[in-house]
Design an enzyme around this catalytic site. Structure first.
Site, PDB file in Angstrom:
ATOM      1  N   ASN A  25      81.187  78.577  60.902  1.00 44.82           N
ATOM      2  CA  ASN A  25      81.067  77.301  60.206  1.00 44.82           C
ATOM      3  C   ASN A  25      79.763  77.342  59.419  1.00 44.82           C
ATOM      4  O   ASN A  25      78.685  77.121  59.969  1.00 44.82           O
ATOM      5  CB  ASN A  25      81.074  76.186  61.264  1.00 44.82           C
ATOM      6  N   ARG A 104      85.490  77.650  58.706  1.00 39.66           N
ATOM      7  CA  ARG A 104      85.693  76.256  58.333  1.00 39.66           C
ATOM      8  C   ARG A 104      85.453  76.140  56.828  1.00 39.66           C
ATOM      9  O   ARG A 104      84.399  76.558  56.332  1.00 39.66           O
ATOM     10  CB  ARG A 104      84.688  75.396  59.090  1.00 39.66           C
ATOM     11  N   HIS A 192      86.824  66.006  58.545  1.00 34.99           N
ATOM     12  CA  HIS A 192      86.862  66.177  60.008  1.00 34.99           C
ATOM     13  C   HIS A 192      88.265  66.516  60.494  1.00 34.99           C
ATOM     14  O   HIS A 192      88.630  66.239  61.636  1.00 34.99           O
ATOM     15  CB  HIS A 192      86.376  64.903  60.753  1.00 34.99           C
ATOM     16  N   LEU A 220      82.586  60.445  66.199  1.00 39.71           N
ATOM     17  CA  LEU A 220      81.251  59.887  65.959  1.00 39.71           C
ATOM     18  C   LEU A 220      80.185  60.924  66.300  1.00 39.71           C
ATOM     19  O   LEU A 220      79.845  61.126  67.465  1.00 39.71           O
ATOM     20  CB  LEU A 220      81.046  58.630  66.829  1.00 39.71           C
ATOM     21  N   ARG A 252      73.780  59.615  56.097  1.00 43.75           N
ATOM     22  CA  ARG A 252      74.658  59.258  54.966  1.00 43.75           C
ATOM     23  C   ARG A 252      75.041  57.782  55.034  1.00 43.75           C
ATOM     24  O   ARG A 252      75.199  57.232  56.117  1.00 43.75           O
ATOM     25  CB  ARG A 252      75.921  60.122  54.982  1.00 43.75           C
ATOM     26  N   GLU A 391      86.185  71.915  67.414  1.00 44.21           N
ATOM     27  CA  GLU A 391      86.571  72.442  66.099  1.00 44.21           C
ATOM     28  C   GLU A 391      86.570  73.971  66.106  1.00 44.21           C
ATOM     29  O   GLU A 391      87.391  74.607  65.460  1.00 44.21           O
ATOM     30  CB  GLU A 391      85.620  71.901  65.030  1.00 44.21           C
TER      31      GLU A 391
HETATM   32  P1  ADP Z   1      77.380  66.967  64.233  1.00 47.30           P
HETATM   33  O1  ADP Z   1      78.140  65.992  63.388  1.00 47.30           O
HETATM   34  O2  ADP Z   1      76.139  67.487  63.552  1.00 47.30           O
HETATM   35  O3  ADP Z   1      78.241  68.041  64.880  1.00 47.30           O
HETATM   36  P2  ADP Z   1      77.170  65.930  66.934  1.00 47.30           P
HETATM   37  O4  ADP Z   1      78.630  65.729  67.116  1.00 47.30           O
HETATM   38  O5  ADP Z   1      76.496  66.980  67.733  1.00 47.30           O
HETATM   39  O6  ADP Z   1      76.763  66.084  65.419  1.00 47.30           O
HETATM   40  O7  ADP Z   1      76.470  64.511  67.290  1.00 47.30           O
HETATM   41  C1  ADP Z   1      75.104  64.321  67.185  1.00 47.30           C
HETATM   42  C2  ADP Z   1      74.803  62.864  67.570  1.00 47.30           C
HETATM   43  O8  ADP Z   1      75.197  62.654  68.945  1.00 47.30           O
HETATM   44  C3  ADP Z   1      73.323  62.515  67.479  1.00 47.30           C
HETATM   45  O9  ADP Z   1      73.164  61.236  66.880  1.00 47.30           O
HETATM   46  C4  ADP Z   1      72.916  62.457  68.943  1.00 47.30           C
HETATM   47  O10 ADP Z   1      71.834  61.589  69.177  1.00 47.30           O
HETATM   48  C5  ADP Z   1      74.176  61.904  69.575  1.00 47.30           C
HETATM   49  N1  ADP Z   1      74.143  62.088  71.032  1.00 47.30           N
HETATM   50  C6  ADP Z   1      74.230  63.249  71.724  1.00 47.30           C
HETATM   51  N2  ADP Z   1      74.084  63.008  73.051  1.00 47.30           N
HETATM   52  C7  ADP Z   1      73.887  61.668  73.192  1.00 47.30           C
HETATM   53  C8  ADP Z   1      73.660  60.794  74.297  1.00 47.30           C
HETATM   54  N3  ADP Z   1      73.616  61.251  75.531  1.00 47.30           N
HETATM   55  N4  ADP Z   1      73.522  59.474  74.058  1.00 47.30           N
HETATM   56  C9  ADP Z   1      73.559  58.992  72.791  1.00 47.30           C
HETATM   57  N5  ADP Z   1      73.769  59.764  71.703  1.00 47.30           N
HETATM   58  C10 ADP Z   1      73.925  61.079  71.899  1.00 47.30           C
END
Ligand code: ADP
Length: 411
Positions: A25, A104, A192, A220, A252, A391
């Site tokens: 990716n 990807r 996504h 999310l 964003r 993914e």
């Molecule tokens: P990406 O879209 O870059 O793959 P991720 O799916 O890894 O991102 O998500 C990252 C988000 O998840 C960040 O905002 C991070 O703070 C949030 N996050 C991860 N663990 C927790 C948690 N335990 N509580 C709240 N938010 C979390």
């Protein structure tokens, strides 16, 4: 166009014992990878190069999540970063033979509805779509070229983030612009798609009765979007033409009145590079929190008026989108959370589900606190679930299928 790939469901013959499948990716400044064996869901090795360039870093873990010391090598470009990853791979798993590489690719345009084996003609087609995703597509293409060079003769497979959403009804696919824009490809593509494909497969396995109905998936993460899935097919998505639309994200903006951009252009005299910087990198949770953070964990811990403002808006937009998606499908049978925030933030899940009793949504706070698979209360009409997304596995499955390895893991 190149033939689409079809999976079958059988035990892989012994000949695939030493075969490895690489899922790549390539982002603008990052390169995520995972190496899988011929069957199974557990990667042999995963890792990520961040800030490709002079400041690049590489973190690698083995199949049990233990850190691995990367091989010495540069991380100054996608090519050198991939070479360093491959050197580590060869050192740690010397018997493994990469049989196919899956990539990807953010944009598949209007035609690609499934993964395809990449050849020179396909690469040219991908390049024509770069103007639709200038921040991602060129890097996806360089990732493929780098992998072609590193693994000569090995099958390269492209997996599109847009493919899952093709076939949406015209009313969701179009903007109300002069129709020529639709014809030149200015459409709502939705993104996504690899995540939504994985969740659809997983839901079909663990809750087929729900997947046969009306499901909203909320992916999310740092990037965030939602998808309405009716009988297993995407019928609406919050992301549109670019990865900016819909929900607010880490940096964003999400949905925006286009008049705001005209204001930035005409009144503030900003140029497109400056506007792009604001919309992609300075907005969302970061912008709303007054520059505090783009990271949900940090915002939850901060507990300040600024962090509340960011979280309130995030939750509000998810609820709005949820109502709209339920309306599109004539109701909702299940809401599924995934992505870093969806899988981990009990606060966001609880807040999203508040005051939605009229939609049959009511969560069990104990189950939500434990991040159980089903977090809705026993008597709720709508099932609320957490399904961790994969993914990388969707890409690996396509790579395996491209060389005819039967899929045995649940797909
Ligand atoms: P990406 O879209 O870059 O793959 P991720 O799916 O890894 O991102 O998500 C990252 C988000 O998840 C960040 O905002 C991070 O703070 C949030 N996050 C991860 N663990 C927790 C948690 N335990 N509580 C709240 N938010 C979390």
């Amino acid at each position: 166009m190149t033939a689409e790939i079809v999976t079958t469901d059988m035990e892989a013959p012994d000949v695939w014992r030493d075969a490895g499948f690489l899922a790549l990716n390539a982002g603008s400044s990052s390169l995520k990878f995972a190496v899988f064996p011929a069957q199974g869901e557990t990667a042999l090795m995963t890792g990520q190069v961040d800030r490709i360039g002079p400041e690049g870093t590489l973190k690698i873990k083995d199949g049990e999540g233990r850190p691995i010391e990367p091989a010495a090598g540069a991380l100054t470009s996608h090519d050198t970063a991939l070479s360093t990853v491959i050197a580590t791979l060869k050192r740690e798993l010397p018997d493994l033979e990469i049989a196919a590489v899956g990539h990807r690719v953010v944009h598949g345009g209007i035609h690609y509805t499934a993964p395809v084996v990449v050849d020179e003609a396909a690469l040219e087609t991908f390049a024509t779509l770069s103007s639709f995703a200038p921040l991602h597509q060129p890097h996806n293409i360089s990732g493929i070229r780098a992998a072609m060079e590193a693994f000569p003769g090995v099958v390269q497979v492209a997996c599109f983030d847009t493919a899952f959403h093709r076939g949406q009804p015209l009313v969701n696919d179009t903007f109300a612009l002069p129709h020529r824009y639709y014809e030149q490809g200015v459409r709502r593509y939705g993104f996504h798609g690899l995540s939504y494909e994985y969740i659809t497969g997983e839901m079909t396995r663990i809750a087929p009765h729900l997947m046969a109905g009306r499901v909203v998936v909320a992916h999310l993460g740092n990037g965030a979007s939602m998808c309405a899935i009716y009988r297993g097919r995407s019928v609406a998505s919050s992301m549109g033409f670019s990865a900016l639309d819909g929900l607010p994200m880490g940096t964003r903006c999400g949905q925006l009145d286009p008049g705001v951009m005209l204001y930035m252009l005409d009144q503030e005299k900003l140029n497109t590079a400056q506007i792009r910087q604001i919309l992609y990198n300075e907005s969302g949770l970061l912008g709303l929190s007054g520059g505090l953070s783009n990271d949900m964990r940090t915002l939850e811990e901060a507990d300040t008026p600024e962090s509340h403002r960011a979280i309130d808006y995030f939750v509000f937009r998810i609820q709005r989108e949820l109502g709209a998606m339920a309306a599109v499908m004539g109701g909702i049978d299940a809401l599924v959370f995934c992505g870093g925030i969806g899988e981990n933030s009990r606060v966001v899940r609880r807040r999203v589900c508040e005051r939605l009793g009229w939609m049959g949504i009511e969560i069990d706070h104990g189950r939500n606190a434990e991040s159980a698979t089903v977090i809705s209360s026993e008597f709720a009409r709508t099932t609320v679930m957490i399904v961790p997304t994969r993914e990388d596995l969707v890409i690996a499955r396509a790579a395996r299928a491209s060389v005819g390895v039967p899929a045995k893991d649940p797909a």
